[in-house]
Design a protein around this motif. Structure first.
Motif, PDB file in Angstrom:
ATOM      1  N   LYS A  13     -80.718 -13.522  14.905  1.00  0.00           N
ATOM      2  CA  LYS A  13     -82.408 -13.629  15.001  1.00  0.00           C
ATOM      3  C   LYS A  13     -82.854 -13.186  16.257  1.00  0.00           C
ATOM      4  CE  LYS A  13     -82.363 -17.440  11.635  1.00  0.00           C
ATOM      5  NZ  LYS A  13     -82.323 -18.781  11.469  1.00  0.00           N
ATOM      6  N   SER A  14     -82.051 -12.297  17.036  1.00  0.00           N
ATOM      7  CA  SER A  14     -82.373 -12.161  18.721  1.00  0.00           C
ATOM      8  C   SER A  14     -83.740 -11.457  18.763  1.00  0.00           C
ATOM      9  CB  SER A  14     -81.215 -11.316  18.847  1.00  0.00           C
ATOM     10  OG  SER A  14     -81.612 -10.955  20.302  1.00  0.00           O
ATOM     11  N   ILE A  15     -84.602 -12.184  19.325  1.00  0.00           N
ATOM     12  CA  ILE A  15     -85.908 -11.251  19.656  1.00  0.00           C
ATOM     13  C   ILE A  15     -85.559 -10.364  20.680  1.00  0.00           C
ATOM     14  CG2 ILE A  15     -87.351 -13.247  19.214  1.00  0.00           C
ATOM     15  CD1 ILE A  15     -87.448 -13.936  22.370  1.00  0.00           C
ATOM     16  N   ASN A  16     -84.495 -10.315  21.538  1.00  0.00           N
ATOM     17  CA  ASN A  16     -84.145  -9.202  22.186  1.00  0.00           C
ATOM     18  C   ASN A  16     -83.731  -7.930  21.450  1.00  0.00           C
ATOM     19  OD1 ASN A  16     -84.167  -9.922  25.472  1.00  0.00           O
ATOM     20  ND2 ASN A  16     -83.816 -11.743  24.267  1.00  0.00           N
ATOM     21  N   GLN A  17     -82.825  -8.022  20.468  1.00  0.00           N
ATOM     22  CA  GLN A  17     -82.761  -7.017  19.518  1.00  0.00           C
ATOM     23  C   GLN A  17     -83.755  -6.531  19.086  1.00  0.00           C
ATOM     24  OE1 GLN A  17     -79.524  -5.980  18.954  1.00  0.00           O
ATOM     25  NE2 GLN A  17     -80.315  -4.206  17.837  1.00  0.00           N
ATOM     26  N   LYS A  18     -85.055  -7.191  18.691  1.00  0.00           N
ATOM     27  CA  LYS A  18     -86.199  -6.602  18.213  1.00  0.00           C
ATOM     28  C   LYS A  18     -86.989  -5.875  19.337  1.00  0.00           C
ATOM     29  CE  LYS A  18     -86.783 -10.429  14.963  1.00  0.00           C
ATOM     30  NZ  LYS A  18     -87.589 -11.558  14.436  1.00  0.00           N
ATOM     31  N   LEU A  19     -86.942  -6.355  20.483  1.00  0.00           N
ATOM     32  CA  LEU A  19     -87.330  -5.870  21.834  1.00  0.00           C
ATOM     33  C   LEU A  19     -86.795  -4.632  21.929  1.00  0.00           C
ATOM     34  CD1 LEU A  19     -89.396  -5.596  23.979  1.00  0.00           C
ATOM     35  CD2 LEU A  19     -87.995  -6.774  25.315  1.00  0.00           C
ATOM     36  N   VAL A  20     -85.604  -4.417  22.078  1.00  0.00           N
ATOM     37  CA  VAL A  20     -84.887  -3.208  22.255  1.00  0.00           C
ATOM     38  C   VAL A  20     -84.803  -2.225  21.407  1.00  0.00           C
ATOM     39  CG1 VAL A  20     -82.365  -3.489  21.672  1.00  0.00           C
ATOM     40  CG2 VAL A  20     -82.929  -2.260  23.595  1.00  0.00           C
ATOM     41  N   SER A  21     -84.967  -2.674  20.014  1.00  0.00           N
ATOM     42  CA  SER A  21     -84.980  -1.705  18.819  1.00  0.00           C
ATOM     43  C   SER A  21     -86.498  -0.990  19.097  1.00  0.00           C
ATOM     44  CB  SER A  21     -85.003  -2.517  17.309  1.00  0.00           C
ATOM     45  OG  SER A  21     -83.627  -2.823  17.336  1.00  0.00           O
ATOM     46  N   TYR A  22     -87.660  -1.703  19.200  1.00  0.00           N
ATOM     47  CA  TYR A  22     -88.844  -1.395  19.651  1.00  0.00           C
ATOM     48  C   TYR A  22     -88.894  -0.289  20.707  1.00  0.00           C
ATOM     49  CZ  TYR A  22     -93.774  -0.879  20.598  1.00  0.00           C
ATOM     50  OH  TYR A  22     -95.281  -0.164  20.760  1.00  0.00           O
ATOM     51  N   ALA A  23     -88.437  -0.694  22.003  1.00  0.00           N
ATOM     52  CA  ALA A  23     -88.494   0.273  23.047  1.00  0.00           C
ATOM     53  C   ALA A  23     -87.824   1.310  22.609  1.00  0.00           C
ATOM     54  CB  ALA A  23     -87.846  -0.582  24.260  1.00  0.00           C
ATOM     55  N   ALA A  24     -86.692   1.368  22.039  1.00  0.00           N
ATOM     56  CA  ALA A  24     -85.707   2.681  21.892  1.00  0.00           C
ATOM     57  C   ALA A  24     -86.629   3.554  20.971  1.00  0.00           C
ATOM     58  CB  ALA A  24     -84.490   2.328  21.122  1.00  0.00           C
ATOM     59  N   SER A  25     -87.118   3.156  20.028  1.00  0.00           N
ATOM     60  CA  SER A  25     -88.194   3.988  19.233  1.00  0.00           C
ATOM     61  C   SER A  25     -89.374   4.590  19.929  1.00  0.00           C
ATOM     62  CB  SER A  25     -88.795   3.016  18.052  1.00  0.00           C
ATOM     63  OG  SER A  25     -90.002   2.330  18.598  1.00  0.00           O
ATOM     64  N   LEU A  26     -89.590   4.238  21.021  1.00  0.00           N
ATOM     65  CA  LEU A  26     -90.611   5.227  22.130  1.00  0.00           C
ATOM     66  C   LEU A  26     -89.985   6.149  22.885  1.00  0.00           C
ATOM     67  CD1 LEU A  26     -92.530   1.778  23.412  1.00  0.00           C
ATOM     68  CD2 LEU A  26     -93.149   3.182  21.495  1.00  0.00           C
ATOM     69  N   VAL A  27     -88.747   6.214  22.821  1.00  0.00           N
ATOM     70  CA  VAL A  27     -88.020   7.529  23.660  1.00  0.00           C
ATOM     71  C   VAL A  27     -88.130   8.649  22.755  1.00  0.00           C
ATOM     72  CG1 VAL A  27     -85.869   8.434  24.678  1.00  0.00           C
ATOM     73  CG2 VAL A  27     -86.333   6.047  24.847  1.00  0.00           C
ATOM     74  N   VAL A  28     -88.901   9.762  23.132  1.00  0.00           N
ATOM     75  CA  VAL A  28     -89.201  10.873  22.512  1.00  0.00           C
ATOM     76  C   VAL A  28     -87.827  11.802  22.149  1.00  0.00           C
ATOM     77  CG1 VAL A  28     -90.577  12.998  22.391  1.00  0.00           C
ATOM     78  CG2 VAL A  28     -91.485  10.785  23.305  1.00  0.00           C
ATOM     79  N   ASP A  29     -87.732  12.246  21.140  1.00  0.00           N
ATOM     80  CA  ASP A  29     -86.400  13.134  20.776  1.00  0.00           C
ATOM     81  C   ASP A  29     -85.159  12.668  20.808  1.00  0.00           C
ATOM     82  OD1 ASP A  29     -88.280  15.008  19.889  1.00  0.00           O
ATOM     83  OD2 ASP A  29     -88.675  15.907  21.651  1.00  0.00           O
ATOM     84  N   ALA A  30     -85.067  11.082  20.887  1.00  0.00           N
ATOM     85  CA  ALA A  30     -83.731  10.717  21.072  1.00  0.00           C
ATOM     86  C   ALA A  30     -82.991  10.375  19.949  1.00  0.00           C
ATOM     87  CB  ALA A  30     -83.876   9.363  22.086  1.00  0.00           C
ATOM     88  N   LYS A  31     -81.766  10.294  19.782  1.00  0.00           N
ATOM     89  CA  LYS A  31     -81.138   9.943  18.716  1.00  0.00           C
ATOM     90  C   LYS A  31     -80.453   8.673  19.043  1.00  0.00           C
ATOM     91  CE  LYS A  31     -76.810  10.763  15.648  1.00  0.00           C
ATOM     92  NZ  LYS A  31     -75.771  11.304  15.610  1.00  0.00           N
ATOM     93  N   VAL A  32     -81.026   7.554  18.441  1.00  0.00           N
ATOM     94  CA  VAL A  32     -80.941   6.250  18.863  1.00  0.00           C
ATOM     95  C   VAL A  32     -79.717   5.648  17.768  1.00  0.00           C
ATOM     96  CG1 VAL A  32     -81.892   3.853  19.015  1.00  0.00           C
ATOM     97  CG2 VAL A  32     -83.187   5.907  19.647  1.00  0.00           C
ATOM     98  N   GLU A  33     -78.741   5.008  18.894  1.00  0.00           N
ATOM     99  CA  GLU A  33     -77.611   4.282  18.149  1.00  0.00           C
ATOM    100  C   GLU A  33     -78.011   2.617  18.651  1.00  0.00           C
ATOM    101  OE1 GLU A  33     -72.713   3.784  17.607  1.00  0.00           O
ATOM    102  OE2 GLU A  33     -73.555   5.382  18.792  1.00  0.00           O
ATOM    103  N   LEU A  34     -78.149   2.029  17.653  1.00  0.00           N
ATOM    104  CA  LEU A  34     -78.503   0.393  17.973  1.00  0.00           C
ATOM    105  C   LEU A  34     -77.091  -0.382  17.867  1.00  0.00           C
ATOM    106  CD1 LEU A  34     -81.713  -0.049  16.094  1.00  0.00           C
ATOM    107  CD2 LEU A  34     -81.253  -0.086  18.447  1.00  0.00           C
ATOM    108  N   LEU A  35     -76.617  -0.917  18.935  1.00  0.00           N
ATOM    109  CA  LEU A  35     -75.318  -1.576  18.669  1.00  0.00           C
ATOM    110  C   LEU A  35     -75.476  -3.203  18.375  1.00  0.00           C
ATOM    111  CD1 LEU A  35     -72.909  -0.405  21.566  1.00  0.00           C
ATOM    112  CD2 LEU A  35     -72.902   0.294  19.237  1.00  0.00           C
ATOM    113  N   ASP A  36     -74.561  -3.651  17.707  1.00  0.00           N
ATOM    114  CA  ASP A  36     -74.613  -5.284  17.650  1.00  0.00           C
ATOM    115  C   ASP A  36     -73.324  -5.548  18.356  1.00  0.00           C
ATOM    116  OD1 ASP A  36     -74.295  -7.807  16.757  1.00  0.00           O
ATOM    117  OD2 ASP A  36     -74.650  -7.701  14.882  1.00  0.00           O
ATOM    118  N   ILE A  37     -73.714  -6.414  19.335  1.00  0.00           N
ATOM    119  CA  ILE A  37     -72.267  -7.040  20.241  1.00  0.00           C
ATOM    120  C   ILE A  37     -71.347  -7.692  19.627  1.00  0.00           C
ATOM    121  CG2 ILE A  37     -73.771  -6.506  22.331  1.00  0.00           C
ATOM    122  CD1 ILE A  37     -73.331  -9.396  22.878  1.00  0.00           C
TER     123      ILE A  37
END
Length: 175
Positions: A13-37
């Protein structure tokens, strides 16, 4: 650009996962890979375990993921003012492969918490130690009072100043 993003938290239920997912979506033209540690869970690091087990494949896989990225975003959860045990353990095992864990990658680091501190203690620790581990920190952002500024329905922050900070940080990764 290949962007690797993850929360330094093992919480489902990580709020930091929510934050980093949102922040990554703001990077224009990036192919984002979200990791789960959690995918890199290992026994607690110690010199004895390292002598017994050697280099663990999870640490090698994490190190290689960092190496394959063009840029990295991490959102740090704070446990009693420090890194989570899960992230610290992953980092410790990985640093035994190469102390330059972050491999010179441009990075945006952030942290959030439900309270007004915004996990600023762990963020300060991460920022201070980053140069020793070959991180090129482009921005460090603390997001206080997460539940007051995040809209669960849209998966986005609602605070204009914080959104502006994250968008500015996203641009810094492209430089």
């Amino acid at each position: 650009m290949k962007l690797l993003a993850f929360a330094a938290s093992s919480s489902s239920k990580s709020i930091n996962q929510k934050l980093v997912s949102y922040a990554a979506s703001l990077v224009v033209d990036a192919k984002v890979e979200l990791l789960d540690i959690n995918d890199y869970e290992m026994p607690l690091y110690s010199e004895d375990r390292e002598a017994e087990l050697g280099e663990l494949p999870q640490a090698r896989a994490f190190y290689e993921k960092l190496g394959q990225a063009d840029a990295v975003m991490i959102s740090f959860a704070e446990h009693n003012g420090h890194y989570t045990a899960a992230y610290k353990n992953l980092f410790d095992w990985t640093s035994r492969i190469d102390m330059k864990v972050y491999q010179g990658k441009p990075m945006v680091i952030m942290a959030t918490s439900p309270g007004p501190g915004g996990a600023s203690s762990v963020l300060a620790a991460a920022k201070a130690s980053a140069p020793f581990f070959a991180a090129d920190i482009r921005a460090a952002i603390s997001v206080p009072n997460f539940y007051d500024c995040y809209d669960e329905a849209t998966g986005a922050l609602q605070d204009a100043a914080l959104i502006d900070q994250l968008q500015t940080a996203a641009v810094q990764l492209l430089k």
